[in-house]
Every structure is written in C-alpha cells, then in structure tokens.
Design an enzyme around this catalytic site. Structure first.
Site, PDB file in Angstrom:
ATOM      1  N   HIS A   1       5.781   3.016  -5.205  1.00 20.53           N
ATOM      2  CA  HIS A   1       4.881   3.939  -4.498  1.00 20.53           C
ATOM      3  C   HIS A   1       5.169   5.381  -4.913  1.00 20.53           C
ATOM      4  O   HIS A   1       4.270   6.191  -5.090  1.00 20.53           O
ATOM      5  CB  HIS A   1       5.031   3.778  -2.979  1.00 20.53           C
TER       6      HIS A   1
ATOM      7  N   ASP B   1      -3.855   0.155  -7.071  1.00 22.20           N
ATOM      8  CA  ASP B   1      -3.136  -1.086  -6.756  1.00 22.20           C
ATOM      9  C   ASP B   1      -2.057  -1.396  -7.793  1.00 22.20           C
ATOM     10  O   ASP B   1      -2.192  -1.048  -8.966  1.00 22.20           O
ATOM     11  CB  ASP B   1      -4.153  -2.247  -6.692  1.00 22.20           C
TER      12      ASP B   1
ATOM     13  N   LEU C   1     -13.423  20.460  -6.255  1.00 24.34           N
ATOM     14  CA  LEU C   1     -13.254  18.997  -6.237  1.00 24.34           C
ATOM     15  C   LEU C   1     -12.910  18.562  -4.816  1.00 24.34           C
ATOM     16  O   LEU C   1     -12.004  19.119  -4.200  1.00 24.34           O
ATOM     17  CB  LEU C   1     -12.110  18.594  -7.191  1.00 24.34           C
TER      18      LEU C   1
HETATM   19  C1  IPE Z   1      -5.847  -2.394  -1.364  1.00 27.79           C
HETATM   20  O1  IPE Z   1      -4.754  -2.956  -1.984  1.00 27.79           O
HETATM   21  C2  IPE Z   1      -5.434  -1.228  -0.522  1.00 27.79           C
HETATM   22  C3  IPE Z   1      -4.896  -0.085  -1.241  1.00 27.79           C
HETATM   23  C4  IPE Z   1      -4.750   0.059  -2.514  1.00 27.79           C
HETATM   24  C5  IPE Z   1      -4.521   0.984  -0.386  1.00 27.79           C
HETATM   25  P1  IPE Z   1      -3.957  -4.194  -1.367  1.00 27.79           P
HETATM   26  O2  IPE Z   1      -2.853  -4.466  -2.300  1.00 27.79           O
HETATM   27  O3  IPE Z   1      -3.605  -3.922   0.039  1.00 27.79           O
HETATM   28  O4  IPE Z   1      -5.064  -5.336  -1.395  1.00 27.79           O
HETATM   29  P2  IPE Z   1      -4.931  -6.913  -1.393  1.00 27.79           P
HETATM   30  O5  IPE Z   1      -4.091  -7.282  -0.224  1.00 27.79           O
HETATM   31  O6  IPE Z   1      -4.281  -7.301  -2.672  1.00 27.79           O
HETATM   32  O7  IPE Z   1      -6.338  -7.404  -1.296  1.00 27.79           O
HETATM   33  C1  IPE Z   2      -0.943  -0.267  -3.883  1.00 32.11           C
HETATM   34  O1  IPE Z   2       0.099  -0.985  -4.430  1.00 32.11           O
HETATM   35  C2  IPE Z   2      -0.491   0.735  -2.859  1.00 32.11           C
HETATM   36  C3  IPE Z   2      -0.841   0.412  -1.477  1.00 32.11           C
HETATM   37  C4  IPE Z   2      -1.454  -0.650  -1.032  1.00 32.11           C
HETATM   38  C5  IPE Z   2      -0.456   1.399  -0.504  1.00 32.11           C
HETATM   39  P1  IPE Z   2       0.640  -2.298  -3.741  1.00 32.11           P
HETATM   40  O2  IPE Z   2       1.710  -1.927  -2.779  1.00 32.11           O
HETATM   41  O3  IPE Z   2      -0.477  -3.086  -3.153  1.00 32.11           O
HETATM   42  O4  IPE Z   2       1.264  -3.053  -4.965  1.00 32.11           O
HETATM   43  P2  IPE Z   2       1.191  -4.599  -5.264  1.00 32.11           P
HETATM   44  O5  IPE Z   2      -0.251  -4.975  -5.248  1.00 32.11           O
HETATM   45  O6  IPE Z   2       1.963  -5.282  -4.183  1.00 32.11           O
HETATM   46  O7  IPE Z   2       1.812  -4.750  -6.601  1.00 32.11           O
HETATM   47 MG    MG Z   3      -1.684  -4.576  -3.865  1.00 32.19          MG
END
Ligand code: IPE
Ligand code: IPE
Ligand code: MG
Length: 267
Positions: free
Chosen positions: A55, A38, A149
């Site tokens: 990303h 995240d 793995l």
């Molecule tokens: C969880 O992260 C999903 C992934 C990392 C793929 P999100 O960024 O989508 O989660 P919330 O919305 O903050 O709970």
């Molecule tokens: C996690 O990073 C990646 C995915 C959910 C695919 P985010 O895109 O949720 O990044 P933040 O949380 O908005 O910073």
């Molecule tokens: Mg996020």
C-alpha cells in the site's frame, strides 16, 4: 488488444516515454479517467513483504499518476481507494490504510493545492473514523477553488449504496413535492449521486489482471472504455510508461454509444 502486455518492452521504456507522450498529447484525451488501484497486496507478497508495504508503494505510484494526469491536461481523475466491502479485511490492514491516507493528505495537500488540484471525495464520509473524515474535509475545503485537475477519492465507496441512497432521496423529494417524478430523467437522477457535476468516466483502468468492477461507479460507467492491465502489472508497478500506453490504447478505441461510425451508413 483488450489486455495490455507491454511489460515486454521494459528495456526500452525510458527512451519511449517522450515519444509516446508527444503522440498521446496530440490526440483526443479522455476528459475523465477512473482507476481501480488493485494489486498492492500481491506486489508485497511477491517480495515477501507485509501487505502494507504494498500500500505504501502504491502511494508512490499514485503521486506519479496524478502528476502525469495534470501534465496531460486531463480534467478529472477518480481513484478507488477503499470500498464499502474493504471493511472485511483484517483490522490492522484497514487501520493502516486509513493512516496512510491521512498521512498522504497531510504531506501532500499543500503541493496539490499549489498545482491547482481540487480534492473531492466520493463515498460515505460519515462512516469513516473522525480523524480521517476531518483530514479529508480539510483537504476538500482547502482546494475547493482549484480547477486545473479534480481528483476524486472514492473512499468508503460502494456503487450500490450510492444508487440506493439516490433512490431514497428521490422518493423523499417526490413525497415532499420538491420534484415531479414524471420529469425524472438521466440528468436529474445523476444529480442525486456522489458524482453530481462530474462527467462520466471516459476510461477505466484496473491493474493486476482482475476483470471486474467491484462495485465501482456502476451507473456512471455505462459507456466507459474499460482497460485491464496484465496480471503482472500491480498498482505499484503502474508507471508513466504504462499509463501513457493505456491512454494510447484508449485513443485507438471507437466509441459508438449504440450508434454507428460516421460514414458507415452511407451505402
Ligand atoms: C477494489 O479492489 C477496491 C479498491 C481498489 C479500493 P479489491 O481488491 O477490494 O476488489 P476485489 O475484492 O478483488 O473484488
Ligand atoms: C488495492 O490493492 C488497494 C486496496 C484495495 C485498498 P489490494 O490490497 O486489493 O491488493 P491485492 O488485490 O490483495 O493484491
Ligand atoms: Mg485487490
């Protein structure tokens, strides 16, 4: 220490990695690590870049983490790449995430295969665009004989949907008479989940300081050790040093599974 604050040690990171690697390798390692990757968006925002740049940088972190996991002889790594709720994001971002995944698999699958990595997918593959599911199936198929793995990519994954689907299949099988509901136990139930044949995660890591599970492996994580990084460690910042420190913290935890520690009940 629930939240880890080791960015403070940044200056001496490099020299410490070797030392920590040796320490971590000498102790009991988790068999299965799960990661909620995240904070890509915030990493980019901080640099005034578009979210997709975050990303992209996240993929670099991923590459390194897979490598270390393999070096440590950890057997299973599960990565939350896209949740069933992530469809709520702007279409451009969703498309970019899907393309990035396809690109990653196209570029990396041969090397992953050479290194004994088996790719597996958790989630609703039918709900994905055709070119994405085709690429995944091809990577899964190509690497299915590997056993160094196993990397499980949770994509279009939602834990509630997974559990609900399991219940539906169980009811169907019970009505058809292929299972006896009176013999249903944890082990049989687990066979109806995407994670069948995968042991439960020992360690869950979530980066970027969000303290929630966001619909990830809710059934499987009943006794998983949870580690949340500080909020200034976004997924693209999650490097070898930070990963090793996280495993070190896991190794300092005492897992009781509802019992008591050995020796504690003797008085
Ligand atoms: C969880 O992260 C999903 C992934 C990392 C793929 P999100 O960024 O989508 O989660 P919330 O919305 O903050 O709970
Ligand atoms: C996690 O990073 C990646 C995915 C959910 C695919 P985010 O895109 O949720 O990044 P933040 O949380 O908005 O910073
Ligand atoms: Mg996020």
């Amino acid at each position: 220490m629930g939240i880890i604050g080791f960015l403070k040690n940044k200056g001496s990171k490099g020299s410490k990695v070797k030392e920590i690697m040796a320490d971590v390798s000498a102790k009991q390692l988790p068999r299965h690590v799960a990661i909620i990757m995240d904070g890509n968006g915030r990493w980019a925002q901080k640099r005034r870049l578009p979210r997709i740049a975050g990303h992209r940088q996240g993929v670099e972190a991923l590459r390194e983490i897979i490598k270390i996991t393999s070096e440590l002889d950890i057997r299973y790594l599960t990565l939350y790449a896209f949740s069933t709720e992530n469809w709520r994001r702007p279409r451009d971002e969703v498309n970019a995430l899907m393309s990035l995944l396809v690109e990653y698999l196209q570029k990396e699958v041969d090397e992953l295969d050479r290194n004994g990595v088996r790719i597996n997918m958790l989630g609703d593959i039918e709900g994905l665009p055709d070119e994405v599911s085709a690429e995944i199936l091809s990577a899964v198929n190509k690497t299915k004989h590997n056993d160094k793995l196993q990397v499980n990519i949770a994509l279009n994954y939602g834990s509630r949907a997974e559990i609900l689907n399991a219940v539906k299949s169980i009811v169907r099988d019970a009505v058809e008479g292929t299972i006896d509901i009176n013999n249903m136990d944890d082990t049989l139930f687990a066979r109806y989940l995407y994670t069948r044949e995968i042991p439960d995660p020992d360690l869950l890591i979530r980066t970027s300081g969000e303290f929630r599970l966001s619909n990830f492996l809710l059934y499987q994580m009943a006794y998983t050790e949870l580690i949340f990084t500080d909020k200034d460690i976004y997924w693209p910042d999650f490097d070898r040093y930070t990963y090793l420190k996280t495993i070190q913290e896991y190794q300092n935890r005492r897992r009781r599974y509802g019992g008591i520690d050995a020796g504690e009940g003797e008085t």
